[in-house]
Design a protein around this motif. Structure first.
Motif, PDB file in Angstrom:
ATOM      1  N   VAL A 132     -34.788  60.048 -35.997  1.00  0.00           N
ATOM      2  CA  VAL A 132     -35.047  58.627 -36.255  1.00  0.00           C
ATOM      3  C   VAL A 132     -35.916  58.495 -37.507  1.00  0.00           C
ATOM      4  CG1 VAL A 132     -34.872  58.013 -33.814  1.00  0.00           C
ATOM      5  CG2 VAL A 132     -37.121  58.550 -34.787  1.00  0.00           C
ATOM      6  N   ASN A 133     -35.950  57.294 -38.050  1.00  0.00           N
ATOM      7  CA  ASN A 133     -36.793  57.011 -39.213  1.00  0.00           C
ATOM      8  C   ASN A 133     -38.265  57.139 -38.824  1.00  0.00           C
ATOM      9  OD1 ASN A 133     -34.506  55.901 -40.960  1.00  0.00           O
ATOM     10  ND2 ASN A 133     -34.417  54.522 -39.195  1.00  0.00           N
ATOM     11  N   GLY A 156     -32.588  60.117 -41.877  1.00  0.00           N
ATOM     12  CA  GLY A 156     -33.702  59.219 -41.581  1.00  0.00           C
ATOM     13  C   GLY A 156     -34.572  58.994 -42.793  1.00  0.00           C
ATOM     14  N   ASP A 189     -31.770  49.634 -36.082  1.00  0.00           N
ATOM     15  CA  ASP A 189     -32.311  50.901 -36.580  1.00  0.00           C
ATOM     16  C   ASP A 189     -33.661  51.163 -35.934  1.00  0.00           C
ATOM     17  OD1 ASP A 189     -30.208  51.575 -38.191  1.00  0.00           O
ATOM     18  OD2 ASP A 189     -31.075  50.762 -40.025  1.00  0.00           O
ATOM     19  N   LEU A 190     -33.879  52.399 -35.533  1.00  0.00           N
ATOM     20  CA  LEU A 190     -35.081  52.772 -34.799  1.00  0.00           C
ATOM     21  C   LEU A 190     -36.055  53.519 -35.712  1.00  0.00           C
ATOM     22  CD1 LEU A 190     -36.339  52.669 -31.951  1.00  0.00           C
ATOM     23  CD2 LEU A 190     -35.185  54.829 -31.446  1.00  0.00           C
ATOM     24  N   LYS A 221     -34.509  55.127 -26.803  1.00  0.00           N
ATOM     25  CA  LYS A 221     -33.432  55.514 -27.722  1.00  0.00           C
ATOM     26  C   LYS A 221     -32.113  55.683 -26.966  1.00  0.00           C
ATOM     27  CE  LYS A 221     -32.020  59.235 -30.823  1.00  0.00           C
ATOM     28  NZ  LYS A 221     -32.254  60.653 -31.180  1.00  0.00           N
TER      29      LYS A 221
END
Length: 333
Positions: free
Chosen positions: A181-182, A210, A162-163, A138
């Motif tokens: 994060v998602n 997220g 997108d992570l 990240k």
């Protein structure tokens, strides 16, 4: 609410490897036309039934055949890879795809012990724990690492992919929330509705932002005989480790290989899958029930069959343009 797809690129019934890969491409192109939000491909190694050994290659190829839909890895198994190089690869693909690339990161081995040994042969014995490697990845993506002025994954890192963290537990959901994060919950692997609710609540109550995505097995199919055949096709073996880890393999032979090549004690349990099946309306009603607390932002459909006709039927029947993005149907989910 959005609908997306997780495609593991199986070798389809009566298809060659080349034909099955072409089906993955055609599937993605059609999914985009039907309004699906994302199309994720997985990483598996040394398995007779799945082709997707290199998500970074498939993601790049699929991005070149689409123009609007998000294309992503679901996911990169970080224990096999260098975090800096993963960040480089996906930043480059994101440049090529005009910002449509998603990077999902997983912890599982994604293959047999022999494959894991081969993949990690040159890695140091004192490799950092998964969470530390995820954090480092990240930082590379966002240029927040300690020597960011001298070490860059790209001359332009203003628009990183997108992570997403892939997981199946409360602890991994809390880690995703902590890292902002998602999070994608692998419900198709851990079919526990109460656990799903607990994970969703913990993530949503702790994440500043997220998306919470649920990946689950779905097939639009009717008739008890047809459903029974799908259950039989998807029987699997669960490997239970003493420390609580759980892995699943498809065949008894694969389970025996894990046990034979491990120094740990492993319990093997044969399991039947939990697949959401029925008519389109029946499937949508079950999805609505799963999300009655409104914690889920997106459903990602894993289609667990090698029958290309059933896969196409499901893809079309649940198409967002006909369901959640259609004014008459949108209230179902």
């Amino acid at each position: 609410m959005e609908f997306s797809l997780l495609n593991q690129s199986p070798i389809l019934k009566n298809h060659t490897v080349k034909e099955s890969l072409q089906n993955t491409i055609n599937f993605a192109v059609k999914a985009e036309r039907l309004g699906y939000k994302r199309f994720f491909v997985s990483e598996h190694h040394n398995l007779k039934t799945l082709i997707g050994t290199a998500p970074e290659v498939l993601v790049s190829h699929l991005a070149a055949h689409t123009s609007k839909m998000h294309i992503g890895a679901g996911g990169i198994m970080l224990s096999h890879h260098n975090p800096f190089h993963v960040a480089e690869q996906f930043q480059l693909i994101n440049h090529l795809a005009d910002g449509r690339i998603d990077l999902g990161i997983g912890k599982a081995p994604g293959g047999t012990p022999d494959a894991t040994k081969a993949l990690q042969h040159e890695l140091k014995d004192d490799i950092a724990p998964f969470n530390d490697r995820f954090v480092q990845l990240k930082k590379y993506l966002h240029g927040k690492h300690s020597n960011a002025d001298e070490l860059k994954i790209s001359p332009d890192t203003d628009n990183p992919p997108d992570l997403f963290l892939l997981g199946g537990s409360v602890s991994s959901a809390l880690f995703a929330a902590e890292e902002n994060v998602n999070y994608m919950f692998a419900h198709f692997i851990n079919n526990d509705v109460e656990l799903l609710k607990e994970v969703a609540k913990n993530y949503k109550n702790n994440a500043r932002k997220g998306k919470f995505i649920v990946a689950l097995s779905v097939l639009v199919i009717e008739g008890e005989d047809s459903k029974a055949a799908m259950i039989k096709e998807n029987e699997y073996y669960q490997l239970l480790y003493k420390d609580g880890r759980k892995y699943r393999v498809i065949t008894e032979e694969q389970a025996e290989t894990f046990v034979k090549n491990s120094d740990e004690e492993i319990e093997v349990v044969k399991k039947q899958p939990d697949i959401i099946m029925g008519s389109p309306d029946e499937v949508l009603e079950q999805l609505t029930e799963l999300n009655k607390d409104n914690y889920i932002d997106e459903f990602m459909f894993h289609l667990p069959t090698t029958d290309p006709e059933i896969r196409e039927q499901t893809l079309e029947a649940l198409a967002p343009v006909n369901t959640i993005h259609n004014s008459e149907k949108a209230g179902i989910v």
